[in-house]
Design an enzyme around this catalytic site. Structure first.
Site, mmCIF file in Angstrom:
data_model
loop_
_atom_site.group_PDB
_atom_site.id
_atom_site.type_symbol
_atom_site.label_atom_id
_atom_site.label_comp_id
_atom_site.label_asym_id
_atom_site.label_seq_id
_atom_site.Cartn_x
_atom_site.Cartn_y
_atom_site.Cartn_z
ATOM 1 N N GLY A 12 0.650 -1.204 0.000
ATOM 2 C CA GLY A 12 0.063 0.065 0.126
ATOM 3 C C GLY A 12 0.845 1.106 0.061
ATOM 4 N N ASN A 14 1.418 2.950 -2.568
ATOM 5 C CA ASN A 14 0.615 4.145 -3.351
ATOM 6 C C ASN A 14 -0.711 4.491 -2.717
ATOM 7 O OD1 ASN A 14 1.704 4.252 -6.437
ATOM 8 N ND2 ASN A 14 1.954 2.160 -5.774
ATOM 9 N N ARG A 66 -15.406 -18.037 -8.445
ATOM 10 C CA ARG A 66 -14.940 -16.809 -8.749
ATOM 11 C C ARG A 66 -16.217 -15.590 -9.116
ATOM 12 N NH1 ARG A 66 -9.915 -15.497 -7.527
ATOM 13 N NH2 ARG A 66 -9.422 -13.731 -8.790
ATOM 14 N N ASN A 108 -5.961 2.658 -13.104
ATOM 15 C CA ASN A 108 -4.877 1.610 -12.582
ATOM 16 C C ASN A 108 -3.449 2.169 -12.715
ATOM 17 O OD1 ASN A 108 -3.860 -0.957 -11.753
ATOM 18 N ND2 ASN A 108 -3.233 -1.333 -13.955
ATOM 19 N N HIS A 110 0.193 1.218 -13.350
ATOM 20 C CA HIS A 110 1.006 0.139 -13.876
ATOM 21 C C HIS A 110 2.641 0.648 -13.826
ATOM 22 C CE1 HIS A 110 2.172 -3.632 -15.639
ATOM 23 N NE2 HIS A 110 2.918 -2.868 -16.314
ATOM 24 N N ASP A 151 -4.511 -4.207 -18.951
ATOM 25 C CA ASP A 151 -3.470 -2.929 -19.322
ATOM 26 C C ASP A 151 -3.488 -2.157 -20.671
ATOM 27 O OD1 ASP A 151 -2.296 -3.475 -16.582
ATOM 28 O OD2 ASP A 151 -0.849 -4.595 -17.421
ATOM 29 N N ALA A 180 7.979 8.089 -10.014
ATOM 30 C CA ALA A 180 6.845 8.304 -10.779
ATOM 31 C C ALA A 180 5.412 7.945 -10.195
ATOM 32 C CB ALA A 180 7.098 7.310 -12.116
ATOM 33 N N GLU A 181 5.088 6.645 -9.668
ATOM 34 C CA GLU A 181 3.991 6.146 -9.214
ATOM 35 C C GLU A 181 3.622 7.064 -7.883
ATOM 36 O OE1 GLU A 181 3.468 1.939 -8.508
ATOM 37 O OE2 GLU A 181 5.620 1.540 -9.220
HETATM 38 C C1 GAR Z 1 2.960 -1.052 -7.492
HETATM 39 O O1 GAR Z 1 4.311 -0.703 -7.987
HETATM 40 C C2 GAR Z 1 2.181 -1.118 -8.531
HETATM 41 O O2 GAR Z 1 2.521 -0.256 -9.764
HETATM 42 C C3 GAR Z 1 2.206 -2.443 -9.062
HETATM 43 O O3 GAR Z 1 2.186 -3.127 -7.616
HETATM 44 C C4 GAR Z 1 2.791 -2.479 -6.678
HETATM 45 C C5 GAR Z 1 2.107 -2.121 -5.579
HETATM 46 O O4 GAR Z 1 2.889 -1.643 -4.555
HETATM 47 N N1 GAR Z 1 1.149 -2.865 -9.717
HETATM 48 C C6 GAR Z 1 0.907 -3.706 -10.829
HETATM 49 O O5 GAR Z 1 1.905 -4.348 -10.954
HETATM 50 C C7 GAR Z 1 -0.526 -3.845 -11.608
HETATM 51 N N2 GAR Z 1 -0.165 -4.713 -12.572
HETATM 52 P P1 GAR Z 1 1.888 -0.866 -3.200
HETATM 53 O O6 GAR Z 1 1.146 -1.969 -2.612
HETATM 54 O O7 GAR Z 1 3.023 -0.546 -2.354
HETATM 55 O O8 GAR Z 1 1.324 0.405 -3.722
#
Ligand code: GAR
Length: 197
Positions: A12, A14, A66, A108, A110, A151, A180-181
């Site tokens: 988490g 992000n 599911r 999302n 990525h 994606d 970036a993120e």
């Molecule tokens: C992040 O790097 C995000 O971009 C990636 O998972 C990580 C989660 O980290 N997502 C993907 O790869 C989606 N295809 P976080 O839980 O610390 O935010």
């Protein structure tokens, strides 16, 4: 006021960037209504609780199949009536009925410059392993709208990050997150919450 939900599966960081941006007034005109995780052990849930944000766990393990899991996920979301759903490290393939219920209202993050290193099987550290194996000199992160593919939806924002000599997947992942993120995802929410700016 844009009401949004954040869906998580893991650490988490992000989500933390979003919480920090809300505190700092970098996300305005938006309210985080709920954080939902498929994984009851996700540390992201603790981050939300510390912030006083309601949390929900909807784990596939608690359902016979599911279909039932997907229905429960949609039902949990419906309770909060979100205008926007933010996938922040949510490692569940989004069910078609959720895409249909929230067209152009799911985003999302990525960890690559789409269309590189994305699609089925590319998530988390695997993305950075693939980038290093290919020897790219630039990578980055992308925020995109979620459509029926993996994606494949329209790109909202991207930011490039340099790959450096001696990078390991972990080091590169950290740089992509920091540069970036954690910048892009709050900025994307701010943009959608304030479309006129
Ligand atoms: C992040 O790097 C995000 O971009 C990636 O998972 C990580 C989660 O980290 N997502 C993907 O790869 C989606 N295809 P976080 O839980 O610390 O935010």
């Amino acid at each position: 006021m844009l009401k949004f939900a954040v869906l998580v599966s893991g650490g988490g960081t992000n989500l933390q960037a979003i919480l920090d941006a809300l505190d700092a007034g970098k996300i305005t005109n938006a309210s985080l209504e709920v954080v939902i995780s498929n994984n009851p052990k996700a540390y992201a849930l603790e981050r939300a609780k510390k912030h006083g944000i309601p949390t929900r766990v909807v784990s596939p393990k608690d359902f016979a199949d599911r279909e039932d899991f997907h229905d429960a996920l949609l039902a949990a979301l419906e309770e909060y009536q979100p205008d926007l759903i933010v996938l922040a490290g949510f490692l569940v393939v989004i069910p078609q009925k959720m895409v249909e219920r929230y067209p152009n209202r799911i985003i999302n993050i990525h960890p690559s410059l789409i269309p590189s290193f994305c699609g089925t099987g590319y998530y988390g550290l695997k993305v950075h392993e693939a980038a290093l194996a290919r020897g790219v000199k630039i990578t980055g992160a992308t925020v995109h709208f979620v459509d029926a593919g993996t994606d494949t939806g329209p790109i909202l924002m991207q930011k490039a990050v340099e790959v450096k000599e001696g990078d390991t997947p972990e080091i590169l992942q950290r740089r992509v997150m920091e540069e970036a993120e954690w910048v892009l995802l709050p900025a994307a929410i701010q943009k959608l919450a304030n479309p006129e700016q």
